[in-house]
Design an enzyme around this catalytic site. Structure first.
Site, PDB file in Angstrom:
ATOM      1  N   ARG A 152       0.864  -1.169   0.000  1.00 16.20           N
ATOM      2  CA  ARG A 152       0.000   0.000   0.000  1.00 16.20           C
ATOM      3  C   ARG A 152       0.909   1.230   0.000  1.00 16.20           C
ATOM      4  NH1 ARG A 152      -1.981  -3.557   3.997  1.00 16.20           N
ATOM      5  NH2 ARG A 152      -4.102  -4.362   3.584  1.00 16.20           N
ATOM      6  N   LYS A 175      -1.794  -2.719   7.902  1.00 19.37           N
ATOM      7  CA  LYS A 175      -2.988  -2.269   8.615  1.00 19.37           C
ATOM      8  C   LYS A 175      -3.128  -3.008   9.945  1.00 19.37           C
ATOM      9  CE  LYS A 175      -6.130  -0.668   4.965  1.00 19.37           C
ATOM     10  NZ  LYS A 175      -7.431  -0.923   4.301  1.00 19.37           N
ATOM     11  N   HIS A 243      -2.838   2.463  -5.597  1.00 17.16           N
ATOM     12  CA  HIS A 243      -3.418   1.221  -5.079  1.00 17.16           C
ATOM     13  C   HIS A 243      -3.682   0.222  -6.204  1.00 17.16           C
ATOM     14  CE1 HIS A 243      -4.799  -0.724  -1.464  1.00 17.16           C
ATOM     15  NE2 HIS A 243      -5.865  -1.177  -2.096  1.00 17.16           N
ATOM     16  N   ARG A 246      -0.942  -2.265  -6.503  1.00 20.35           N
ATOM     17  CA  ARG A 246      -1.055  -3.370  -5.536  1.00 20.35           C
ATOM     18  C   ARG A 246      -2.060  -4.411  -6.045  1.00 20.35           C
ATOM     19  NH1 ARG A 246      -1.141  -4.931   0.058  1.00 20.35           N
ATOM     20  NH2 ARG A 246      -3.243  -5.377   0.835  1.00 20.35           N
ATOM     21  N   HIS A 269      -3.613  -9.375   4.320  1.00 19.59           N
ATOM     22  CA  HIS A 269      -5.046  -9.386   4.607  1.00 19.59           C
ATOM     23  C   HIS A 269      -5.321 -10.171   5.883  1.00 19.59           C
ATOM     24  CE1 HIS A 269      -6.274  -8.583   0.144  1.00 19.59           C
ATOM     25  NE2 HIS A 269      -6.012  -7.469   0.803  1.00 19.59           N
ATOM     26  N   TYR A 278      -9.829 -11.126  -5.740  1.00 17.50           N
ATOM     27  CA  TYR A 278      -8.952 -11.220  -6.910  1.00 17.50           C
ATOM     28  C   TYR A 278      -9.303 -12.397  -7.810  1.00 17.50           C
ATOM     29  CZ  TYR A 278      -6.399  -7.599  -4.556  1.00 17.50           C
ATOM     30  OH  TYR A 278      -6.080  -6.417  -3.941  1.00 17.50           O
TER      31      TYR A 278
END
Length: 297
Positions: A152, A175, A243, A246, A269, A278
């Site tokens: 990111r 994150k 983004h 990514r 994730h 995806y």
């Protein structure tokens, strides 16, 4: 296309880029090669040597023929637009009014990953607009990192001098404070090393890896703005963002056989459901391929 041989006019253009415009060595090589290709093509197209006087008579039809030949060699729309931009710069330097010609457009569609060739064209275009050679090296390295490691933009900006010297992997704070380890491609590592070597600011352990003009942390807003300008010049879609690089990393890995669990780890994730999006993107890409390739589609 006629083999591109060194041409004195192209060599003077390259010297101007390096000495007066202070472009990076990478940009000078790329633009020099474009000018040589154009002049070699015109020599064969016209059947005579290309002098400054003859070049001044260049028409839109001549330029379209050149671009058609380049597209026949496999150039994407974005790469062809970049080629046209370089040709215009060369002609303007030679005090020749470039023929009016629209840059090739990429078709508008539902969100799709950015093609690898378009990623490189985008990174080159952003780097070419940098104010200083070290900033060009920085932008090139940053965009390669976003695509090559799936970071990111905020994760890339949070990297500090502690990651140096680079190894084969990179530890990333994602994150929710989650830490993950991502492989570092040799090309990405080389680009970052080249940027660090040129950066005028000392790489202290607690200082940002990617620095702004005055030495402070680079602002993500500046990168987003640079990408907006580059994608417009290359006629790429509005969804071509930091983004999106990514997303392209993930989609291209999945298309090459990566399993969802591994992809989940690489992307950081927390939930596999976030990664499963995806599979839908890749299925949409496969449907496009089917529609264009199948004789009965």
């Amino acid at each position: 296309m006629t083999p591109a041989l060194p041409h004195p006019l192209a060599a003077r253009w390259a010297a101007h880029l390096a000495d007066v415009r202070r472009r990076s060595a990478h940009t000078v090589r790329a633009y020099h090669a474009t000018a040589d290709r154009l002049l070699a093509f015109l020599r064969g197209h016209w059947g005579e040597p290309v002098t400054s006087t003859r070049l001044a008579a260049l028409t839109g039809a001549d330029l379209r023929a050149y671009l058609a030949a380049r597209r026949g060699e496999g150039l994407t729309n974005a790469s062809a637009a970049r080629e046209l931009s370089a040709v215009r710069g060369f002609l303007e330097w030679a005090e020749i009014e470039p023929p009016r010609l629209r840059a090739p457009r990429s078709p508008r569609s539902v969100p799709r990953p950015v093609a690898p060739a378009d990623v490189l064209a985008l990174a080159e275009e952003v780097a070419d607009e940098a104010l200083e050679p070290w900033m060009a090296a920085r932008d090139w390295a940053l965009l390669l990192l976003l695509y090559g490691a799936g970071l990111r933009i905020g994760e890339a900006m949070a990297l500090t001098g502690r990651v140096l010297p680079l190894g084969e992997t990179l530890t990333v704070q994602g994150k929710g404070g989650r830490t993950r380890i991502v492989p570092l491609l040799a090309q990405v590592k080389g680009a970052i090393d080249a940027y660090v070597a040129q950066c005028p600011w000392a790489m202290a352990k607690d200082a940002a890896l990617f620095r702004g003009l005055r030495g402070g942390p680079l602002s993500p807003t500046l990168i987003r703005r640079a990408i907006r300008g580059a994608r417009a010049r290359l006629s790429l879609g509005e969804r071509t963002t930091p983004h999106a690089l990514r997303h392209s990393f993930a989609t291209h890995l999945l298309g090459r056989g990566a399993d969802l669990r591994s992809l989940q780890e690489l992307l950081g994730h927390a939930s596999l459901s976030s990664t499963q999006i995806y599979t839908a993107v890749d299925a949409a890409h496969l449907l496009d391929v089917y529609r264009h390739a199948h004789p009965r589609a």
